[in-house]
Design an enzyme around this catalytic site. Structure first.
Site, PDB file in Angstrom:
ATOM      1  N   ARG A  35      62.575  29.959  40.197  1.00  0.00           N
ATOM      2  CA  ARG A  35      63.132  31.871  40.359  1.00  0.00           C
ATOM      3  C   ARG A  35      63.603  32.550  39.004  1.00  0.00           C
ATOM      4  O   ARG A  35      63.570  31.706  37.577  1.00  0.00           O
ATOM      5  CB  ARG A  35      63.578  32.493  41.275  1.00  0.00           C
ATOM      6  CG  ARG A  35      64.633  31.912  41.332  1.00  0.00           C
ATOM      7  CD  ARG A  35      65.874  31.622  39.877  1.00  0.00           C
ATOM      8  NE  ARG A  35      66.334  32.703  39.783  1.00  0.00           N
ATOM      9  CZ  ARG A  35      66.374  32.649  38.702  1.00  0.00           C
ATOM     10  NH1 ARG A  35      66.697  31.289  37.839  1.00  0.00           N
ATOM     11  NH2 ARG A  35      67.336  34.243  38.162  1.00  0.00           N
ATOM     12  N   ASP A 231      62.182  41.428  34.760  1.00  0.00           N
ATOM     13  CA  ASP A 231      60.750  41.101  35.115  1.00  0.00           C
ATOM     14  C   ASP A 231      60.013  41.402  34.610  1.00  0.00           C
ATOM     15  O   ASP A 231      58.453  40.974  34.547  1.00  0.00           O
ATOM     16  CB  ASP A 231      61.577  41.306  36.497  1.00  0.00           C
ATOM     17  CG  ASP A 231      61.714  39.671  37.130  1.00  0.00           C
ATOM     18  OD1 ASP A 231      62.934  39.665  36.492  1.00  0.00           O
ATOM     19  OD2 ASP A 231      60.905  39.059  37.987  1.00  0.00           O
TER      20      ASP A 231
HETATM   21  O1  MRU Z   1      64.646  36.953  41.763  1.00  0.00           O
HETATM   22  P1  MRU Z   1      64.969  36.023  40.375  1.00  0.00           P
HETATM   23  O2  MRU Z   1      66.375  35.202  40.646  1.00  0.00           O
HETATM   24  O3  MRU Z   1      63.926  35.944  40.982  1.00  0.00           O
HETATM   25  O4  MRU Z   1      65.031  37.887  39.809  1.00  0.00           O
HETATM   26  C1  MRU Z   1      65.406  37.127  37.595  1.00  0.00           C
HETATM   27  C2  MRU Z   1      65.656  38.242  37.601  1.00  0.00           C
HETATM   28  O5  MRU Z   1      66.272  38.846  37.848  1.00  0.00           O
HETATM   29  C3  MRU Z   1      66.066  37.356  35.804  1.00  0.00           C
HETATM   30  O6  MRU Z   1      67.353  37.917  34.810  1.00  0.00           O
HETATM   31  C4  MRU Z   1      64.426  37.678  35.424  1.00  0.00           C
HETATM   32  O7  MRU Z   1      63.603  37.298  35.643  1.00  0.00           O
HETATM   33  C5  MRU Z   1      64.266  37.380  33.591  1.00  0.00           C
HETATM   34  S1  MRU Z   1      64.792  35.449  33.372  1.00  0.00           S
HETATM   35  C6  MRU Z   1      64.676  35.005  32.153  1.00  0.00           C
END
Ligand code: MRU
Length: 340
Positions: A35, A231
């Protein structure tokens, strides 16, 4: 072959999972084995390269397999811009190789090289983000700098080093003393399981809090900087990140503490005019109604479980990218940093 550290089992166990094709890559992304926006983009790229390489020797059949896999990967986690970025880059490379009349074997090795390039570029981007971001930490008159983050935007979420945690690492490497506060990040606990583990591995002091303690942390202990990942960042600077980020930004504004979003330019989506155009993933109710598999809420309760929120640009002091630091008005500054 692509091998992924299964992040669902951290910090308890270090288990690596083989990812031989695009279906395995898509399943790993969907089930959160991997993730973090850049890491899932990189996984998608390697999945596509593997898919072409294992397809039947006929070029046409391999292209059909590639396209089907691209569609599946694209839909795995809709909020992360980096998945679309990786899929589009891999498709452009495929088209370029086919236009040159490359053989299926040459296309396969070209796609592998493209996935490697996406990985290497992300790693280099994180080091640049770290250097830019470290320069934005206010002076702290000889005492430890106190930095709040959210979720995990570290080495685990990227090719390595991290975006928000890349900034923290660059601060620590510059010799300044730093202490990080990591909200646990309900409901998936990326802060507790991943950020706390990653920083402790690097011997960077980290204090775990629950998400509801952020306001009190500002009021009682004080903070010097907030830095989070993203994201997807819209053209006007609105930034989607893990649910809970928005409230930290509001509180930072109330306390006049700088709030930075750190992300590679592959996370910036200039086709989305504002945060309203960013698709927000909603996840299973069980992530909230259960804890470690045990029910913690009554049967039949209604649940809303968005995985991300959007922090409006007006709350963001600066967006730290690998191409430089953007400040308001983001409509202009992000575009001026954009590759042509
Ligand atoms: O649901 P996730 O764990 O994939 O969410 C990740 C995040 O919100 C991070 O802050 C984002 O992807 C940036 S990672 C460099």
């Amino acid at each position: 072959m692509l091998r992924l550290l299964d992040q669902r089992l951290l910090p308890g166990r270090l288990v690596w999972r083989d990812c031989p094709d695009a279906a395995a890559a898509a399943a790993a992304i969907r089930s959160m084995v991997v993730r973090g926006a850049p890491a899932i983009g990189i996984t998608a790229a390697f999945g596509l390269a593997a898919e072409f390489a294992r397809a039947p020797a006929s070029g046409d059949a391999a292209v059909t397999c590639f396209e089907a896999a691209a569609g599946r990967l694209h839909d795995t986690r809709p909020t992360a811009a980096n998945v679309r970025y990786a899929v589009e880059r891999m498709r452009a490379r495929l088209d370029g190789l086919l236009d040159l009349g490359a053989s299926p074997a040459e296309v396969a090795s070209g796609l592998e090289a493209e996935a490697e390039a996406i990985f290497a570029e992300d790693l280099a981007a994180n080091h640049r983000i770290g250097a830019f971001g470290a320069g934005l930490l206010p002076r702290t008159a000889g005492r430890k700098a106190r930095i709040l983050t959210h979720c995990n935007a570290g080495a685990l979420a990227t090719a390595g080093y991290g975006t928000a945690l890349g900034v923290v690492r660059a601060v620590a490497e510059s010799g300044r003393e730093v202490e990080v506060f990591a909200p646990e990040t309900r409901p998936y606990l990326q802060g507790a399981r991943l950020t706390a583990w990653e920083l402790l591995e690097d011997r960077i002091p980290v204090t775990l809090i629950t998400d509801g303690m952020v306001g009190s942390l500002f009021a009682v202990r004080g903070l010097d900087l907030v830095v989070v990942g993203a994201d997807r960042i819209a053209a006007n600077g609105d930034a989607a990140n893990k649910i809970g980020t928005y409230q930290s930004a509001l509180i930072a504004k109330a306390w006049d503490v700088p709030f930075l979003v750190a992300a590679p330019f592959s996370t910036v989506d200039l086709r989305a005019p504002s945060g309203a155009a960013i698709p927000i993933e909603e996840r299973a109710p069980e992530e909230i109604t259960e804890f470690a598999g045990a029910p913690v809420a009554p049967d039949g309760v209604g649940v809303w479980n968005p995985a991300f929120d959007v922090t409006p640009a007006r709350l963001i002091t600066a967006i730290v990218t690998d191409r430089g630091v953007a400040r308001p008005p983001y409509e202009q500054t992000l575009r001026s940093l954009s590759p042509a």
